[in-house]
Design a protein around this motif. Structure first.
Motif, PDB file in Angstrom:
ATOM      1  N   PRO A  20       0.822  -1.212   0.000  1.00 31.91           N
ATOM      2  CA  PRO A  20       0.000   0.000   0.000  1.00 31.91           C
ATOM      3  C   PRO A  20       0.857   1.263   0.000  1.00 31.91           C
ATOM      4  CG  PRO A  20      -0.788  -1.565   1.637  1.00 31.91           C
ATOM      5  CD  PRO A  20       0.519  -2.092   1.128  1.00 31.91           C
ATOM      6  N   ALA A  21       0.405   2.271  -0.736  1.00 36.86           N
ATOM      7  CA  ALA A  21       1.175   3.509  -0.874  1.00 36.86           C
ATOM      8  C   ALA A  21       0.545   4.676  -0.132  1.00 36.86           C
ATOM      9  CB  ALA A  21       1.342   3.849  -2.351  1.00 36.86           C
ATOM     10  N   ILE A  22      -0.472   4.391   0.693  1.00 36.97           N
ATOM     11  CA  ILE A  22      -1.125   5.443   1.478  1.00 36.97           C
ATOM     12  C   ILE A  22      -1.064   5.043   2.940  1.00 36.97           C
ATOM     13  CG2 ILE A  22      -3.245   6.747   1.889  1.00 36.97           C
ATOM     14  CD1 ILE A  22      -4.056   6.081  -1.005  1.00 36.97           C
ATOM     15  N   ALA A  23      -0.562   5.966   3.766  1.00 42.47           N
ATOM     16  CA  ALA A  23      -0.416   5.695   5.197  1.00 42.47           C
ATOM     17  C   ALA A  23      -1.191   6.726   6.007  1.00 42.47           C
ATOM     18  CB  ALA A  23       1.058   5.722   5.599  1.00 42.47           C
ATOM     19  N   LEU A  24      -1.504   6.346   7.220  1.00 39.75           N
ATOM     20  CA  LEU A  24      -2.182   7.225   8.170  1.00 39.75           C
ATOM     21  C   LEU A  24      -1.267   7.433   9.361  1.00 39.75           C
ATOM     22  CD1 LEU A  24      -4.761   8.678   9.258  1.00 39.75           C
ATOM     23  CD2 LEU A  24      -5.435   6.461  10.209  1.00 39.75           C
ATOM     24  N   VAL A  41      14.579  11.686   0.088  1.00 40.79           N
ATOM     25  CA  VAL A  41      13.144  11.697  -0.221  1.00 40.79           C
ATOM     26  C   VAL A  41      12.666  13.150  -0.261  1.00 40.79           C
ATOM     27  CG1 VAL A  41      10.835  10.995   0.538  1.00 40.79           C
ATOM     28  CG2 VAL A  41      12.780   9.436   0.860  1.00 40.79           C
ATOM     29  N   LEU A  42      12.072  13.538  -1.385  1.00 40.07           N
ATOM     30  CA  LEU A  42      11.473  14.861  -1.482  1.00 40.07           C
ATOM     31  C   LEU A  42      10.102  14.809  -0.821  1.00 40.07           C
ATOM     32  CD1 LEU A  42      12.213  15.952  -5.164  1.00 40.07           C
ATOM     33  CD2 LEU A  42      13.348  16.707  -3.084  1.00 40.07           C
ATOM     34  N   VAL A  43       9.833  15.760   0.068  1.00 37.83           N
ATOM     35  CA  VAL A  43       8.581  15.782   0.816  1.00 37.83           C
ATOM     36  C   VAL A  43       7.855  17.094   0.536  1.00 37.83           C
ATOM     37  CG1 VAL A  43       7.511  15.680   3.108  1.00 37.83           C
ATOM     38  CG2 VAL A  43       9.617  14.384   2.655  1.00 37.83           C
ATOM     39  N   ARG A  44       6.567  16.977   0.233  1.00 38.08           N
ATOM     40  CA  ARG A  44       5.732  18.148   0.044  1.00 38.08           C
ATOM     41  C   ARG A  44       4.473  17.963   0.877  1.00 38.08           C
ATOM     42  NH1 ARG A  44       9.946  18.954  -1.968  1.00 38.08           N
ATOM     43  NH2 ARG A  44      10.403  19.947  -3.953  1.00 38.08           N
ATOM     44  N   ARG A  45       3.903  19.070   1.336  1.00 35.27           N
ATOM     45  CA  ARG A  45       2.724  19.011   2.198  1.00 35.27           C
ATOM     46  C   ARG A  45       1.622  19.886   1.614  1.00 35.27           C
ATOM     47  NH1 ARG A  45       2.860  19.858   8.666  1.00 35.27           N
ATOM     48  NH2 ARG A  45       3.855  17.837   8.475  1.00 35.27           N
ATOM     49  N   LEU A  46       0.389  19.389   1.744  1.00 34.34           N
ATOM     50  CA  LEU A  46      -0.753  20.213   1.359  1.00 34.34           C
ATOM     51  C   LEU A  46      -1.858  20.054   2.391  1.00 34.34           C
ATOM     52  CD1 LEU A  46      -3.336  18.577  -0.277  1.00 34.34           C
ATOM     53  CD2 LEU A  46      -1.407  18.111  -1.733  1.00 34.34           C
ATOM     54  N   ARG A  90      15.948   8.992  -3.637  1.00 30.71           N
ATOM     55  CA  ARG A  90      15.201   7.842  -3.145  1.00 30.71           C
ATOM     56  C   ARG A  90      13.727   7.847  -3.473  1.00 30.71           C
ATOM     57  NH1 ARG A  90      15.307   6.803   3.006  1.00 30.71           N
ATOM     58  NH2 ARG A  90      13.536   5.473   2.676  1.00 30.71           N
ATOM     59  N   GLY A  91      13.101   9.019  -3.464  1.00 32.68           N
ATOM     60  CA  GLY A  91      11.678   9.000  -3.740  1.00 32.68           C
ATOM     61  C   GLY A  91      10.931  10.251  -3.341  1.00 32.68           C
ATOM     62  N   TYR A  92       9.592  10.079  -3.218  1.00 33.03           N
ATOM     63  CA  TYR A  92       8.670  11.192  -3.072  1.00 33.03           C
ATOM     64  C   TYR A  92       7.619  10.871  -2.019  1.00 33.03           C
ATOM     65  CZ  TYR A  92      10.800  11.684  -7.609  1.00 33.03           C
ATOM     66  OH  TYR A  92      11.719  11.771  -8.618  1.00 33.03           O
ATOM     67  N   LEU A  93       7.286  11.877  -1.226  1.00 34.72           N
ATOM     68  CA  LEU A  93       6.267  11.710  -0.197  1.00 34.72           C
ATOM     69  C   LEU A  93       5.403  12.962  -0.173  1.00 34.72           C
ATOM     70  CD1 LEU A  93       5.292   9.914   2.196  1.00 34.72           C
ATOM     71  CD2 LEU A  93       6.751  11.318   3.651  1.00 34.72           C
ATOM     72  N   THR A  94       4.093  12.768  -0.256  1.00 29.93           N
ATOM     73  CA  THR A  94       3.151  13.863  -0.117  1.00 29.93           C
ATOM     74  C   THR A  94       2.448  13.694   1.219  1.00 29.93           C
ATOM     75  OG1 THR A  94       2.785  13.948  -2.511  1.00 29.93           O
ATOM     76  CG2 THR A  94       1.158  15.038  -1.113  1.00 29.93           C
ATOM     77  N   GLU A  95       2.546  14.708   2.064  1.00 31.60           N
ATOM     78  CA  GLU A  95       1.853  14.713   3.349  1.00 31.60           C
ATOM     79  C   GLU A  95       0.580  15.541   3.182  1.00 31.60           C
ATOM     80  OE1 GLU A  95       5.557  14.593   6.453  1.00 31.60           O
ATOM     81  OE2 GLU A  95       4.923  16.546   5.712  1.00 31.60           O
ATOM     82  N   ILE A  96      -0.533  15.015   3.691  1.00 30.36           N
ATOM     83  CA  ILE A  96      -1.815  15.706   3.565  1.00 30.36           C
ATOM     84  C   ILE A  96      -2.386  15.943   4.955  1.00 30.36           C
ATOM     85  CG2 ILE A  96      -4.163  15.599   2.644  1.00 30.36           C
ATOM     86  CD1 ILE A  96      -3.060  13.749   0.430  1.00 30.36           C
ATOM     87  N   PHE A 130       7.470   6.054  -3.616  1.00 29.37           N
ATOM     88  CA  PHE A 130       6.408   7.048  -3.718  1.00 29.37           C
ATOM     89  C   PHE A 130       5.343   6.713  -2.689  1.00 29.37           C
ATOM     90  CE2 PHE A 130       2.465   8.886  -4.996  1.00 29.37           C
ATOM     91  CZ  PHE A 130       2.808  10.105  -5.554  1.00 29.37           C
ATOM     92  N   GLY A 131       4.904   7.708  -1.939  1.00 29.53           N
ATOM     93  CA  GLY A 131       3.844   7.460  -0.969  1.00 29.53           C
ATOM     94  C   GLY A 131       3.125   8.731  -0.568  1.00 29.53           C
ATOM     95  N   VAL A 132       1.979   8.527   0.056  1.00 30.32           N
ATOM     96  CA  VAL A 132       1.156   9.610   0.600  1.00 30.32           C
ATOM     97  C   VAL A 132       0.913   9.299   2.067  1.00 30.32           C
ATOM     98  CG1 VAL A 132      -1.145  10.670   0.561  1.00 30.32           C
ATOM     99  CG2 VAL A 132       0.032  10.158  -1.590  1.00 30.32           C
ATOM    100  N   VAL A 133       1.129  10.298   2.937  1.00 29.44           N
ATOM    101  CA  VAL A 133       0.853  10.121   4.361  1.00 29.44           C
ATOM    102  C   VAL A 133      -0.246  11.097   4.756  1.00 29.44           C
ATOM    103  CG1 VAL A 133       1.762  10.277   6.709  1.00 29.44           C
ATOM    104  CG2 VAL A 133       3.179   9.322   4.892  1.00 29.44           C
ATOM    105  N   LEU A 134      -1.301  10.542   5.326  1.00 26.81           N
ATOM    106  CA  LEU A 134      -2.429  11.327   5.801  1.00 26.81           C
ATOM    107  C   LEU A 134      -2.159  11.699   7.252  1.00 26.81           C
ATOM    108  CD1 LEU A 134      -5.207   8.956   4.415  1.00 26.81           C
ATOM    109  CD2 LEU A 134      -4.055  10.856   3.232  1.00 26.81           C
ATOM    110  N   LEU A 135      -1.962  12.980   7.519  1.00 26.12           N
ATOM    111  CA  LEU A 135      -1.664  13.458   8.866  1.00 26.12           C
ATOM    112  C   LEU A 135      -2.975  13.882   9.523  1.00 26.12           C
ATOM    113  CD1 LEU A 135       1.483  15.645   8.068  1.00 26.12           C
ATOM    114  CD2 LEU A 135       1.421  13.289   8.918  1.00 26.12           C
ATOM    115  N   ALA A 136      -3.512  13.025  10.372  1.00 24.23           N
ATOM    116  CA  ALA A 136      -4.822  13.271  10.979  1.00 24.23           C
ATOM    117  C   ALA A 136      -4.703  13.439  12.484  1.00 24.23           C
ATOM    118  CB  ALA A 136      -5.766  12.110  10.666  1.00 24.23           C
TER     119      ALA A 136
END
Length: 159
Positions: A20-24, A41-46, A90-96, A130-136
């Motif tokens: 899985p490429a989506i984490a919580l 790892v390049l990290v971007r946040r939205l 190494r890769g890419y991470l989008t934090e939401i 590549f991954g997406v992390v959901l920051l809740a």
């Protein structure tokens, strides 16, 4: 959803290998934690509150990842831009942040994005992650799980 938390590094490694490429990640509501710091790892946040509709989503991600000015703001152009991100060792991470709000106006759009994340991980991995992390925040976790799993996401919990 995986119940045992894993490290962010282990999550990205598994995502590159077809996991899985989506984490919580549960975060403090006030600080929202600093951006991940992983070598190479390049990290971007939205903030998902600024991406409730597809047009606003395109704008938020284009700004976060510095898409080219000629970005077409449609699903095909988005896929092209996301699979052509700047060089990263190494890769890419989008934090939401506030992830339950992302594309909340149309569940089909969130389902499209969820499927796209898995596609991008396959396009980059295993050479690059590549991954997406959901920051809740704690009070957002239930709504986040509900929205994202309904959209087809298999969520991994990261520590």
């Amino acid at each position: 959803m995986s119940t045992a938390p894993v490290t962010l590094d282990d999550f990205l490694t598994a995502a590159a290998d077809g996991g899985p490429a989506i984490a919580l990640k549960v975060v403090d509501a006030r600080t929202r934690v600093p951006s991940a710091d992983l070598d190479g790892v390049l990290v971007r946040r939205l903030d998902a509150r600024e991406a409730r509709t597809l047009p606003s989503f395109y704008r938020a991600v284009a700004k976060a990842w510095d898409f080219p000015k000629h970005f077409g703001a449609n699903k095909d152009a988005f896929d092209d831009a996301m699979t052509d991100l700047p060089d990263a060792e190494r890769g890419y991470l989008t934090e939401i942040t506030h992830p339950a709000a992302l594309l909340e106006r149309d569940a089909d759009d969130l389902e499209w994005f969820t499927g796209s994340v898995e596609f991008y991980a396959g396009e980059y991995g295993p050479g690059r992650q590549f991954g997406v992390v959901l920051l809740a925040a704690e009070d957002e976790v239930a709504a986040t799980r509900t929205a994202w799993t309904a959209a087809g996401a298999e969520l991994v919990v990261v520590e």
